[in-house]
Design a protein around this motif. Structure first.
Motif, PDB file in Angstrom:
ATOM      1  N   ARG A  51     -22.875  12.917 -18.837  1.00 33.68           N
ATOM      2  CA  ARG A  51     -22.557  12.627 -17.442  1.00 33.68           C
ATOM      3  C   ARG A  51     -21.103  12.183 -17.321  1.00 33.68           C
ATOM      4  O   ARG A  51     -20.581  11.470 -18.168  1.00 33.68           O
ATOM      5  CB  ARG A  51     -23.487  11.534 -16.921  1.00 33.68           C
ATOM      6  CG  ARG A  51     -23.263  11.196 -15.472  1.00 33.68           C
ATOM      7  CD  ARG A  51     -24.286  10.178 -14.978  1.00 33.68           C
ATOM      8  NE  ARG A  51     -24.058   9.868 -13.597  1.00 33.68           N
ATOM      9  CZ  ARG A  51     -24.445  10.612 -12.570  1.00 33.68           C
ATOM     10  NH1 ARG A  51     -25.091  11.734 -12.794  1.00 33.68           N
ATOM     11  NH2 ARG A  51     -24.193  10.261 -11.334  1.00 33.68           N
ATOM     12  N   ASP A  52     -20.466  12.584 -16.251  1.00 30.04           N
ATOM     13  CA  ASP A  52     -19.086  12.211 -15.979  1.00 30.04           C
ATOM     14  C   ASP A  52     -18.943  10.693 -15.847  1.00 30.04           C
ATOM     15  O   ASP A  52     -19.779  10.043 -15.220  1.00 30.04           O
ATOM     16  CB  ASP A  52     -18.614  12.873 -14.683  1.00 30.04           C
ATOM     17  CG  ASP A  52     -17.291  12.329 -14.233  1.00 30.04           C
ATOM     18  OD1 ASP A  52     -16.296  12.546 -14.950  1.00 30.04           O
ATOM     19  OD2 ASP A  52     -17.256  11.663 -13.180  1.00 30.04           O
ATOM     20  N   THR A  53     -17.888  10.172 -16.430  1.00 31.25           N
ATOM     21  CA  THR A  53     -17.577   8.746 -16.300  1.00 31.25           C
ATOM     22  C   THR A  53     -16.124   8.520 -15.882  1.00 31.25           C
ATOM     23  O   THR A  53     -15.637   7.397 -15.927  1.00 31.25           O
ATOM     24  CB  THR A  53     -17.821   7.990 -17.622  1.00 31.25           C
ATOM     25  OG1 THR A  53     -16.942   8.531 -18.626  1.00 31.25           O
ATOM     26  CG2 THR A  53     -19.262   8.095 -18.066  1.00 31.25           C
ATOM     27  N   SER A  54     -15.437   9.570 -15.472  1.00 32.22           N
ATOM     28  CA  SER A  54     -14.016   9.454 -15.144  1.00 32.22           C
ATOM     29  C   SER A  54     -13.797   8.631 -13.876  1.00 32.22           C
ATOM     30  O   SER A  54     -14.440   8.870 -12.854  1.00 32.22           O
ATOM     31  CB  SER A  54     -13.401  10.836 -14.945  1.00 32.22           C
ATOM     32  OG  SER A  54     -12.065  10.718 -14.503  1.00 32.22           O
ATOM     33  N   GLU A  56     -11.039   8.801 -12.194  1.00 28.43           N
ATOM     34  CA  GLU A  56      -9.940   9.450 -11.481  1.00 28.43           C
ATOM     35  C   GLU A  56     -10.316  10.038 -10.122  1.00 28.43           C
ATOM     36  O   GLU A  56      -9.456  10.251  -9.277  1.00 28.43           O
ATOM     37  CB  GLU A  56      -9.339  10.546 -12.350  1.00 28.43           C
ATOM     38  CG  GLU A  56      -8.693   9.996 -13.610  1.00 28.43           C
ATOM     39  CD  GLU A  56      -8.144  11.089 -14.479  1.00 28.43           C
ATOM     40  OE1 GLU A  56      -6.941  11.374 -14.349  1.00 28.43           O
ATOM     41  OE2 GLU A  56      -8.933  11.667 -15.250  1.00 28.43           O
ATOM     42  N   GLY A  57     -11.589  10.378  -9.937  1.00 28.69           N
ATOM     43  CA  GLY A  57     -12.019  10.912  -8.651  1.00 28.69           C
ATOM     44  C   GLY A  57     -11.707  12.380  -8.417  1.00 28.69           C
ATOM     45  O   GLY A  57     -11.654  12.825  -7.277  1.00 28.69           O
ATOM     46  N   HIS A  58     -11.511  13.148  -9.473  1.00 32.26           N
ATOM     47  CA  HIS A  58     -11.189  14.574  -9.329  1.00 32.26           C
ATOM     48  C   HIS A  58     -12.347  15.479  -9.753  1.00 32.26           C
ATOM     49  O   HIS A  58     -12.130  16.649 -10.059  1.00 32.26           O
ATOM     50  CB  HIS A  58      -9.954  14.919 -10.172  1.00 32.26           C
ATOM     51  CG  HIS A  58      -8.734  14.170  -9.771  1.00 32.26           C
ATOM     52  ND1 HIS A  58      -8.106  14.353  -8.552  1.00 32.26           N
ATOM     53  CD2 HIS A  58      -8.045  13.200 -10.413  1.00 32.26           C
ATOM     54  CE1 HIS A  58      -7.076  13.548  -8.472  1.00 32.26           C
ATOM     55  NE2 HIS A  58      -7.013  12.823  -9.580  1.00 32.26           N
ATOM     56  N   GLN A  59     -13.555  14.987  -9.733  1.00 31.87           N
ATOM     57  CA  GLN A  59     -14.710  15.744 -10.205  1.00 31.87           C
ATOM     58  C   GLN A  59     -15.092  16.899  -9.281  1.00 31.87           C
ATOM     59  O   GLN A  59     -15.695  17.861  -9.722  1.00 31.87           O
ATOM     60  CB  GLN A  59     -15.920  14.816 -10.389  1.00 31.87           C
ATOM     61  CG  GLN A  59     -15.715  13.763 -11.443  1.00 31.87           C
ATOM     62  CD  GLN A  59     -14.978  12.534 -10.929  1.00 31.87           C
ATOM     63  OE1 GLN A  59     -14.352  12.527  -9.859  1.00 31.87           O
ATOM     64  NE2 GLN A  59     -15.021  11.456 -11.692  1.00 31.87           N
ATOM     65  N   GLY A  60     -14.806  16.780  -8.021  1.00 32.80           N
ATOM     66  CA  GLY A  60     -15.137  17.848  -7.080  1.00 32.80           C
ATOM     67  C   GLY A  60     -16.616  18.177  -7.020  1.00 32.80           C
ATOM     68  O   GLY A  60     -16.988  19.327  -6.818  1.00 32.80           O
ATOM     69  N   GLY A  61     -17.465  17.197  -7.231  1.00 32.86           N
ATOM     70  CA  GLY A  61     -18.911  17.420  -7.167  1.00 32.86           C
ATOM     71  C   GLY A  61     -19.555  17.684  -8.520  1.00 32.86           C
ATOM     72  O   GLY A  61     -20.773  17.658  -8.639  1.00 32.86           O
ATOM     73  N   PHE A  62     -18.769  17.929  -9.545  1.00 35.57           N
ATOM     74  CA  PHE A  62     -19.313  18.205 -10.877  1.00 35.57           C
ATOM     75  C   PHE A  62     -19.628  16.886 -11.567  1.00 35.57           C
ATOM     76  O   PHE A  62     -18.773  16.015 -11.682  1.00 35.57           O
ATOM     77  CB  PHE A  62     -18.332  19.037 -11.705  1.00 35.57           C
ATOM     78  CG  PHE A  62     -18.138  20.411 -11.142  1.00 35.57           C
ATOM     79  CD1 PHE A  62     -19.009  21.437 -11.471  1.00 35.57           C
ATOM     80  CD2 PHE A  62     -17.113  20.666 -10.257  1.00 35.57           C
ATOM     81  CE1 PHE A  62     -18.848  22.694 -10.926  1.00 35.57           C
ATOM     82  CE2 PHE A  62     -16.946  21.924  -9.708  1.00 35.57           C
ATOM     83  CZ  PHE A  62     -17.816  22.940 -10.047  1.00 35.57           C
ATOM     84  N   SER A  63     -20.871  16.745 -11.997  1.00 37.53           N
ATOM     85  CA  SER A  63     -21.308  15.466 -12.548  1.00 37.53           C
ATOM     86  C   SER A  63     -21.567  15.478 -14.047  1.00 37.53           C
ATOM     87  O   SER A  63     -21.635  14.425 -14.671  1.00 37.53           O
ATOM     88  CB  SER A  63     -22.592  15.009 -11.835  1.00 37.53           C
ATOM     89  OG  SER A  63     -23.624  15.964 -12.051  1.00 37.53           O
ATOM     90  N   HIS A  64     -21.734  16.665 -14.635  1.00 43.02           N
ATOM     91  CA  HIS A  64     -22.066  16.752 -16.054  1.00 43.02           C
ATOM     92  C   HIS A  64     -21.224  17.844 -16.712  1.00 43.02           C
ATOM     93  O   HIS A  64     -20.990  18.901 -16.114  1.00 43.02           O
ATOM     94  CB  HIS A  64     -23.547  17.064 -16.248  1.00 43.02           C
ATOM     95  CG  HIS A  64     -24.426  15.927 -15.850  1.00 43.02           C
ATOM     96  ND1 HIS A  64     -24.637  15.582 -14.544  1.00 43.02           N
ATOM     97  CD2 HIS A  64     -25.117  15.044 -16.601  1.00 43.02           C
ATOM     98  CE1 HIS A  64     -25.440  14.523 -14.495  1.00 43.02           C
ATOM     99  NE2 HIS A  64     -25.743  14.184 -15.728  1.00 43.02           N
ATOM    100  N   GLY A  65     -20.801  17.567 -17.935  1.00 43.52           N
ATOM    101  CA  GLY A  65     -19.996  18.528 -18.667  1.00 43.52           C
ATOM    102  C   GLY A  65     -20.483  18.689 -20.089  1.00 43.52           C
ATOM    103  O   GLY A  65     -21.040  17.752 -20.686  1.00 43.52           O
ATOM    104  N   PHE A  66     -20.268  19.884 -20.628  1.00 39.78           N
ATOM    105  CA  PHE A  66     -20.706  20.219 -21.979  1.00 39.78           C
ATOM    106  C   PHE A  66     -19.610  21.007 -22.683  1.00 39.78           C
ATOM    107  O   PHE A  66     -18.931  21.828 -22.061  1.00 39.78           O
ATOM    108  CB  PHE A  66     -21.998  21.042 -21.926  1.00 39.78           C
ATOM    109  CG  PHE A  66     -23.111  20.292 -21.268  1.00 39.78           C
ATOM    110  CD1 PHE A  66     -23.963  19.476 -22.000  1.00 39.78           C
ATOM    111  CD2 PHE A  66     -23.285  20.363 -19.897  1.00 39.78           C
ATOM    112  CE1 PHE A  66     -24.962  18.751 -21.382  1.00 39.78           C
ATOM    113  CE2 PHE A  66     -24.288  19.644 -19.265  1.00 39.78           C
ATOM    114  CZ  PHE A  66     -25.125  18.842 -20.009  1.00 39.78           C
ATOM    115  N   VAL A  67     -19.470  20.754 -23.967  1.00 41.81           N
ATOM    116  CA  VAL A  67     -18.454  21.424 -24.759  1.00 41.81           C
ATOM    117  C   VAL A  67     -19.123  21.992 -26.003  1.00 41.81           C
ATOM    118  O   VAL A  67     -19.860  21.287 -26.703  1.00 41.81           O
ATOM    119  CB  VAL A  67     -17.333  20.445 -25.180  1.00 41.81           C
ATOM    120  CG1 VAL A  67     -16.291  21.151 -26.029  1.00 41.81           C
ATOM    121  CG2 VAL A  67     -16.699  19.809 -23.959  1.00 41.81           C
ATOM    122  N   SER A  68     -18.883  23.266 -26.258  1.00 37.81           N
ATOM    123  CA  SER A  68     -19.379  23.882 -27.480  1.00 37.81           C
ATOM    124  C   SER A  68     -18.238  24.618 -28.164  1.00 37.81           C
ATOM    125  O   SER A  68     -17.211  24.902 -27.551  1.00 37.81           O
ATOM    126  CB  SER A  68     -20.546  24.835 -27.186  1.00 37.81           C
ATOM    127  OG  SER A  68     -20.181  25.785 -26.225  1.00 37.81           O
TER     128      SER A  68
END
Length: 110
Positions: A51-54, A56-68
Motif C-alpha cells: 500500500r502507498d505510504t507517500s 507527497e500527495g501525487h498518487q492520483g488515486g493509485f493506492s497499491h504498487g508492485f515491482v517485479s
C-alpha cells in the motif's frame, strides 16, 4: 539485461478492504505460481509490493504498487502474453480495479 516491471492499482470505490487484501495476496503469489514454460520453475526473479505510504500527495488515486523483475525480454513477454497464472490473475481484476498504470525499465538505460 534485467527488466523491472512496476504496476500501480487504483481500486474501484466499491471495492472492499478484504477484496484489496485478496488482490494483493494473489499478486504477490504470482512469484511462485508463474512457471517457466520449458524449465517448469518460477522465473520471476523478484516480486514485492504494498500500500502507498507517500506523504507527497501525487498518487492520483493509485493506492497499491508492485515491482517485479524479469531476467530478460523473453521472460517478460511470456509473463504478459502467455503465462496462465498471470492471465488468470489479470482477468480477476475486471470488477475490482478501476485503473492500472504500468512502467517497465532496464536499470541504467535512459
Amino acid at each position: 539485461m534485467p527488466i523491472i516491471h512496476i504496476v500501480l492499482f487504483e481500486f474501484k470505490p466499491t471495492t472492499t478492504y478484504e477484496q484489496v487484501k485478496e488482490v494483493c495476496r494473489n499478486m504477490l503469489a504470482l512469484k511462485d505460481k508463474c512457471m517457466h514454460p520449458t524449465t517448469n520453475k518460477p522465473y520471476v526473479k523478484s516480486y514485492g509490493g504494498g500500500r502507498d505510504t507517500s506523504p507527497e500527495g501525487h498518487q492520483g488515486g493509485f493506492s497499491h504498487g508492485f515491482v517485479s523483475e524479469f531476467e530478460n525480454e523473453v521472460d517478460r513477454r511470456y509473463y504478459l502474453e502467455e503465462d496462465p497464472a498471470h492471465l488468470k490473475f489479470v482477468a480477476s481484476l475486471k470488477d475490482i480495479v478501476q485503473n492500472v498504470r504500468v512502467l517497465d525499465f532496464v536499470p541504467g538505460e535512459f
